[in-house]
Design a protein around this motif. Structure first.
Motif, PDB file in Angstrom:
ATOM      1  N   HIS A  64       0.828  -1.217   0.000  1.00 31.36           N
ATOM      2  CA  HIS A  64       0.000   0.000   0.000  1.00 31.36           C
ATOM      3  C   HIS A  64       0.859   1.263   0.000  1.00 31.36           C
ATOM      4  N   VAL A  65       1.959   1.242   0.732  1.00 27.24           N
ATOM      5  CA  VAL A  65       2.853   2.408   0.751  1.00 27.24           C
ATOM      6  C   VAL A  65       3.410   2.659  -0.647  1.00 27.24           C
ATOM      7  N   ALA A  66       3.886   1.611  -1.301  1.00 32.03           N
ATOM      8  CA  ALA A  66       4.460   1.768  -2.643  1.00 32.03           C
ATOM      9  C   ALA A  66       3.439   2.371  -3.608  1.00 32.03           C
ATOM     10  N   ALA A  67       2.206   1.902  -3.550  1.00 33.58           N
ATOM     11  CA  ALA A  67       1.165   2.446  -4.430  1.00 33.58           C
ATOM     12  C   ALA A  67       0.839   3.891  -4.068  1.00 33.58           C
ATOM     13  N   ALA A  68       0.753   4.189  -2.792  1.00 36.26           N
ATOM     14  CA  ALA A  68       0.395   5.542  -2.347  1.00 36.26           C
ATOM     15  C   ALA A  68       1.470   6.560  -2.715  1.00 36.26           C
ATOM     16  N   LEU A  69       2.716   6.130  -2.777  1.00 36.12           N
ATOM     17  CA  LEU A  69       3.809   7.051  -3.113  1.00 36.12           C
ATOM     18  C   LEU A  69       3.757   7.512  -4.569  1.00 36.12           C
ATOM     19  N   GLU A  70       2.853   6.968  -5.337  1.00 38.95           N
ATOM     20  CA  GLU A  70       2.680   7.375  -6.735  1.00 38.95           C
ATOM     21  C   GLU A  70       1.664   8.501  -6.890  1.00 38.95           C
ATOM     22  N   HIS A  71       1.028   8.908  -5.799  1.00 33.86           N
ATOM     23  CA  HIS A  71      -0.060   9.884  -5.872  1.00 33.86           C
ATOM     24  C   HIS A  71       0.324  11.195  -5.192  1.00 33.86           C
ATOM     25  N   PRO A  72      -0.210  12.308  -5.695  1.00 34.43           N
ATOM     26  CA  PRO A  72       0.061  13.599  -5.060  1.00 34.43           C
ATOM     27  C   PRO A  72      -0.722  13.745  -3.756  1.00 34.43           C
ATOM     28  N   GLY A  73      -0.291  14.654  -2.916  1.00 38.82           N
ATOM     29  CA  GLY A  73      -1.022  14.955  -1.694  1.00 38.82           C
ATOM     30  C   GLY A  73      -0.179  14.771  -0.457  1.00 38.82           C
ATOM     31  N   VAL A  74      -0.865  14.498   0.637  1.00 39.04           N
ATOM     32  CA  VAL A  74      -0.231  14.268   1.935  1.00 39.04           C
ATOM     33  C   VAL A  74      -0.409  12.792   2.250  1.00 39.04           C
ATOM     34  N   LEU A  75       0.675  12.127   2.593  1.00 36.19           N
ATOM     35  CA  LEU A  75       0.641  10.700   2.869  1.00 36.19           C
ATOM     36  C   LEU A  75       1.044  10.446   4.319  1.00 36.19           C
ATOM     37  N   SER A  76       0.194   9.720   5.041  1.00 35.35           N
ATOM     38  CA  SER A  76       0.472   9.332   6.419  1.00 35.35           C
ATOM     39  C   SER A  76       0.691   7.827   6.469  1.00 35.35           C
ATOM     40  N   LEU A  77       1.857   7.411   6.976  1.00 32.90           N
ATOM     41  CA  LEU A  77       2.176   5.991   7.072  1.00 32.90           C
ATOM     42  C   LEU A  77       1.940   5.485   8.483  1.00 32.90           C
TER      43      LEU A  77
END
Length: 169
Positions: A64-77
């Motif tokens: 999920h982290v790898a996929a989320a790192l492809e999107h703009p915005g704010v990411l909380s792990l």
């Protein structure tokens, strides 16, 4: 596109709360990997962790982290996402803010929630301190900035991160 900022830190540091407020301030989408996992599995993230055990959970989380790192915005792990070597490698390409908290405050916050299987132990305080000690080198490795949340409101933490990002408030 990639995230504007990625938030990492221990359980109870306030990553999810700060991410939502930061997303609002920046008018950006917010992605929380714990929420992605819960949505995929149809149950709270803590239950998924309890079912899969930590190694299985970390593999799901890393995907999920790898996929989320492809999107703009704010990411909380999630607090332990940085334990996965592949995740640490991927974070090298991003602005990463370590949302940090003292052991005492982090424990107080997580115990108030009562939903953190990773902290279930005969001595939760000792377990929390051990997690911090184990993970601190990884938080240092991946982060480009560090913000402490002890004694600060979420709004104050967001202001500090906006200053790091050099965004007009």
């Amino acid at each position: 596109m990639t995230p504007t900022v990625v938030l990492v830190g221990p359980p109870g540091a306030g990553k999810s709360t700060v991410a939502r407020r930061l997303g609002n301030a920046l008018h950006l989408a917010v992605i929380d990997t714990d929420e992605l996992i819960a949505r995929e599995r149809g149950k709270p993230c803590g239950e998924v962790f309890a079912e899969l055990g930590e190694p299985g959970f970390r593999e799901v989380e890393a995907r999920h982290v790898a996929a989320a790192l492809e999107h703009p915005g704010v990411l909380s792990l999630g607090g332990g996402a940085i334990t996965h070597p592949g995740t640490r490698l991927l974070l090298r390409e991003h602005v990463v803010v370590w949302v940090d908290v003292s052991a005492e405050e982090g424990l107080r916050r997580t115990q108030a929630e009562g939903t953190r299987p990773v902290l279930e132990a005969a001595d939760p305080a000792a377990r929390y301190r051990a997690l911090l000690e184990q993970r601190e080198p990884w938080y240092r490795e991946v982060s480009t900035h560090r913000v402490r949340t002890d004694g600060r409101t979420p709004a104050q933490v967001v202001s500090l991160i906006l200053a790091i990002l050099d965004v007009e408030q």
